[in-house]
Design a protein around this motif. Structure first.
Motif, mmCIF file in Angstrom:
data_model
loop_
_atom_site.group_PDB
_atom_site.id
_atom_site.type_symbol
_atom_site.label_atom_id
_atom_site.label_comp_id
_atom_site.label_asym_id
_atom_site.label_seq_id
_atom_site.Cartn_x
_atom_site.Cartn_y
_atom_site.Cartn_z
ATOM 1 N N GLN A 1 -18.264 5.278 14.158
ATOM 2 C CA GLN A 1 -19.095 4.619 13.167
ATOM 3 C C GLN A 1 -20.390 5.737 12.774
ATOM 4 O OE1 GLN A 1 -21.222 1.299 14.465
ATOM 5 N NE2 GLN A 1 -19.433 -0.102 13.926
ATOM 6 N N VAL A 2 -21.016 5.582 11.665
ATOM 7 C CA VAL A 2 -22.006 6.326 11.115
ATOM 8 C C VAL A 2 -23.326 5.631 10.721
ATOM 9 C CG1 VAL A 2 -21.265 6.179 8.744
ATOM 10 C CG2 VAL A 2 -22.555 8.116 9.535
ATOM 11 N N GLN A 3 -24.331 6.107 11.268
ATOM 12 C CA GLN A 3 -25.474 5.412 10.883
ATOM 13 C C GLN A 3 -26.194 5.962 9.887
ATOM 14 O OE1 GLN A 3 -24.962 6.437 14.614
ATOM 15 N NE2 GLN A 3 -23.668 4.250 14.499
ATOM 16 N N LEU A 4 -26.901 5.329 8.951
ATOM 17 C CA LEU A 4 -27.356 5.743 7.688
ATOM 18 C C LEU A 4 -29.060 5.170 7.680
ATOM 19 C CD1 LEU A 4 -24.441 4.959 5.188
ATOM 20 C CD2 LEU A 4 -25.100 7.180 6.389
ATOM 21 N N VAL A 5 -29.794 6.329 7.373
ATOM 22 C CA VAL A 5 -31.376 5.911 7.286
ATOM 23 C C VAL A 5 -31.856 6.547 6.014
ATOM 24 C CG1 VAL A 5 -33.545 6.100 8.210
ATOM 25 C CG2 VAL A 5 -31.690 5.875 9.761
ATOM 26 N N GLU A 6 -32.281 5.516 5.111
ATOM 27 C CA GLU A 6 -32.918 6.166 3.689
ATOM 28 C C GLU A 6 -34.329 6.316 3.966
ATOM 29 O OE1 GLU A 6 -29.731 2.548 2.682
ATOM 30 O OE2 GLU A 6 -31.364 3.198 4.220
ATOM 31 N N SER A 25 -25.994 9.887 10.985
ATOM 32 C CA SER A 25 -25.761 10.357 12.228
ATOM 33 C C SER A 25 -24.428 9.622 12.891
ATOM 34 C CB SER A 25 -27.139 10.204 13.124
ATOM 35 O OG SER A 25 -27.410 8.713 13.256
ATOM 36 N N GLY A 26 -23.915 10.146 13.926
ATOM 37 C CA GLY A 26 -22.892 9.410 14.771
ATOM 38 C C GLY A 26 -21.717 10.084 14.483
ATOM 39 N N ARG A 27 -21.373 10.626 13.309
ATOM 40 C CA ARG A 27 -19.808 10.835 13.255
ATOM 41 C C ARG A 27 -19.930 12.323 12.221
ATOM 42 N NH1 ARG A 27 -15.233 8.232 14.691
ATOM 43 N NH2 ARG A 27 -15.851 6.818 16.574
ATOM 44 N N TYR A 32 -17.081 11.589 5.282
ATOM 45 C CA TYR A 32 -17.389 10.489 4.344
ATOM 46 C C TYR A 32 -17.721 11.078 2.936
ATOM 47 C CZ TYR A 32 -17.588 8.344 9.066
ATOM 48 O OH TYR A 32 -17.510 7.959 10.150
ATOM 49 N N ALA A 33 -17.285 10.360 2.202
ATOM 50 C CA ALA A 33 -17.990 10.027 0.659
ATOM 51 C C ALA A 33 -18.991 8.943 0.755
ATOM 52 C CB ALA A 33 -16.885 9.555 -0.368
ATOM 53 N N MET A 34 -20.008 9.306 -0.126
ATOM 54 C CA MET A 34 -21.326 8.862 -0.177
ATOM 55 C C MET A 34 -21.613 8.173 -1.408
ATOM 56 S SD MET A 34 -22.053 9.388 3.015
ATOM 57 C CE MET A 34 -23.780 8.882 3.003
ATOM 58 N N GLY A 35 -22.221 7.043 -1.383
ATOM 59 C CA GLY A 35 -22.370 6.329 -2.581
ATOM 60 C C GLY A 35 -24.035 5.674 -2.464
ATOM 61 N N TRP A 36 -24.795 5.763 -3.605
ATOM 62 C CA TRP A 36 -26.040 5.139 -3.800
ATOM 63 C C TRP A 36 -25.827 3.651 -4.558
ATOM 64 C CZ3 TRP A 36 -30.306 6.032 -1.044
ATOM 65 C CH2 TRP A 36 -30.566 7.366 -0.713
ATOM 66 N N VAL A 103 -13.833 9.015 -3.001
ATOM 67 C CA VAL A 103 -15.160 8.514 -3.295
ATOM 68 C C VAL A 103 -14.949 7.423 -4.692
ATOM 69 C CG1 VAL A 103 -14.735 10.352 -5.114
ATOM 70 C CG2 VAL A 103 -17.338 9.515 -4.737
ATOM 71 N N SER A 104 -15.943 6.645 -4.581
ATOM 72 C CA SER A 104 -15.590 5.185 -5.391
ATOM 73 C C SER A 104 -17.019 4.744 -5.958
ATOM 74 C CB SER A 104 -14.767 4.227 -4.548
ATOM 75 O OG SER A 104 -14.808 2.921 -5.531
ATOM 76 N N SER A 105 -16.948 3.997 -6.979
ATOM 77 C CA SER A 105 -17.902 3.311 -7.674
ATOM 78 C C SER A 105 -17.907 1.927 -7.122
ATOM 79 C CB SER A 105 -18.099 3.140 -9.037
ATOM 80 O OG SER A 105 -16.819 2.709 -9.425
ATOM 81 N N THR A 106 -17.289 1.338 -6.217
ATOM 82 C CA THR A 106 -16.996 0.011 -5.802
ATOM 83 C C THR A 106 -17.411 -0.342 -4.369
ATOM 84 O OG1 THR A 106 -14.904 -0.201 -6.979
ATOM 85 C CG2 THR A 106 -15.142 -1.735 -5.376
ATOM 86 N N SER A 107 -18.501 -1.174 -4.435
ATOM 87 C CA SER A 107 -18.977 -1.138 -3.324
ATOM 88 C C SER A 107 -18.261 -1.893 -1.998
ATOM 89 C CB SER A 107 -20.267 -2.319 -3.332
ATOM 90 O OG SER A 107 -19.654 -3.634 -3.801
ATOM 91 N N GLN A 108 -17.196 -2.586 -2.269
ATOM 92 C CA GLN A 108 -16.295 -3.059 -1.289
ATOM 93 C C GLN A 108 -15.349 -1.791 -0.604
ATOM 94 O OE1 GLN A 108 -16.691 -4.313 -4.464
ATOM 95 N NE2 GLN A 108 -16.826 -6.290 -4.301
ATOM 96 N N ARG A 109 -15.505 -0.801 -1.171
ATOM 97 C CA ARG A 109 -14.720 0.487 -0.487
ATOM 98 C C ARG A 109 -15.625 1.322 0.492
ATOM 99 N NH1 ARG A 109 -9.853 1.373 -2.542
ATOM 100 N NH2 ARG A 109 -9.870 3.693 -1.817
ATOM 101 N N TYR A 110 -16.700 0.653 0.754
ATOM 102 C CA TYR A 110 -17.882 1.370 1.360
ATOM 103 C C TYR A 110 -17.909 0.623 2.767
ATOM 104 C CZ TYR A 110 -19.023 4.803 -2.071
ATOM 105 O OH TYR A 110 -18.699 5.879 -3.159
ATOM 106 N N ASP A 111 -17.742 1.104 3.785
ATOM 107 C CA ASP A 111 -17.692 0.911 5.244
ATOM 108 C C ASP A 111 -19.009 0.693 5.868
ATOM 109 O OD1 ASP A 111 -15.149 2.963 5.293
ATOM 110 O OD2 ASP A 111 -14.908 0.573 5.057
ATOM 111 N N PHE A 112 -20.015 1.636 5.687
ATOM 112 C CA PHE A 112 -21.130 1.607 6.454
ATOM 113 C C PHE A 112 -22.497 1.552 5.420
ATOM 114 C CE2 PHE A 112 -19.034 2.240 10.230
ATOM 115 C CZ PHE A 112 -18.023 2.965 10.019
ATOM 116 N N TRP A 113 -23.601 1.151 5.759
ATOM 117 C CA TRP A 113 -24.631 0.757 4.832
ATOM 118 C C TRP A 113 -25.941 1.186 5.607
ATOM 119 C CZ3 TRP A 113 -24.097 -0.383 -0.237
ATOM 120 C CH2 TRP A 113 -22.943 -0.710 -0.917
#
Length: 123
Positions: A1-6, A25-27, A32-36, A103-113
Motif C-alpha cells: 500500500q501507499v499512504q498519501l498526505v496532502e 510513503s510506503g511503496r 504509481y500514476a497520480m491524480g488530483w 494514468v486516468s481521469s476516472t476516480s474508480q481506477r484509483y486505489d489509494f486516497w
C-alpha cells in the motif's frame, strides 16, 4: 500500500495562487500514476488533473487548463498541484490519489486516497 498526505490548502482571494503537495510513503512512488480530485459541498467528486508514473502524460479537466499545473518529483515522493488564477468555483476539498494502473481521469481506477485538504477561494 501507499499512504498519501496532502498539504498546502487554505483561504485565498480570487485571482490568487496556492500550491498543493501530496507526499507518498510506503511503496515505490514511481510505480504509481497520480491524480488530483476535488469535491465541493453538495457536489460529486470530480477529476482535476493526473500525471503518469514518469510525468510524460498529463491530463486536466477543461475548467482548470491554463490555470493549474500538475507535476511530480519521484525523488521526493511528492506530487504537486500549482493553482493560479483561482476562482470561487475552485473552492473544494482537494484529494490526491494513486493508482498502479495507467494514468486516468476516472476516480474508480484509483486505489489509494489521501484525507484531503480544503481550498477556499473568496470573491
Amino acid at each position: 500500500q501507499v499512504q498519501l498526505v496532502e498539504s498546502g490548502g487554505g483561504l485565498v482571494q480570487a485571482g490568487g495562487s496556492l500550491r498543493l503537495s501530496c507526499a507518498a510513503s510506503g511503496r515505490t512512488f514511481s510505480n504509481y500514476a497520480m491524480g488530483w480530485f476535488r469535491q465541493a459541498p453538495g457536489k460529486e467528486r470530480e477529476f482535476v488533473a493526473a500525471i503518469s508514473r514518469d510525468g510524460s502524460v498529463i491530463y486536466y479537466v477543461g475548467s482548470v487548463k491554463g490555470r493549474f499545473t500538475i507535476s511530480r518529483d519521484n525523488v521526493k515522493n511528492t506530487v504537486y498541484l500549482q493553482m493560479n488564477s483561482l476562482k470561487p468555483e475552485d473552492t473544494a476539498v482537494y484529494y490526491c490519489a494513486a493508482t498502479t494502473k495507467a494514468v486516468s481521469s476516472t476516480s474508480q481506477r484509483y486505489d489509494f486516497w489521501g484525507q484531503g485538504t480544503q481550498v477556499t477561494v473568496s470573491s
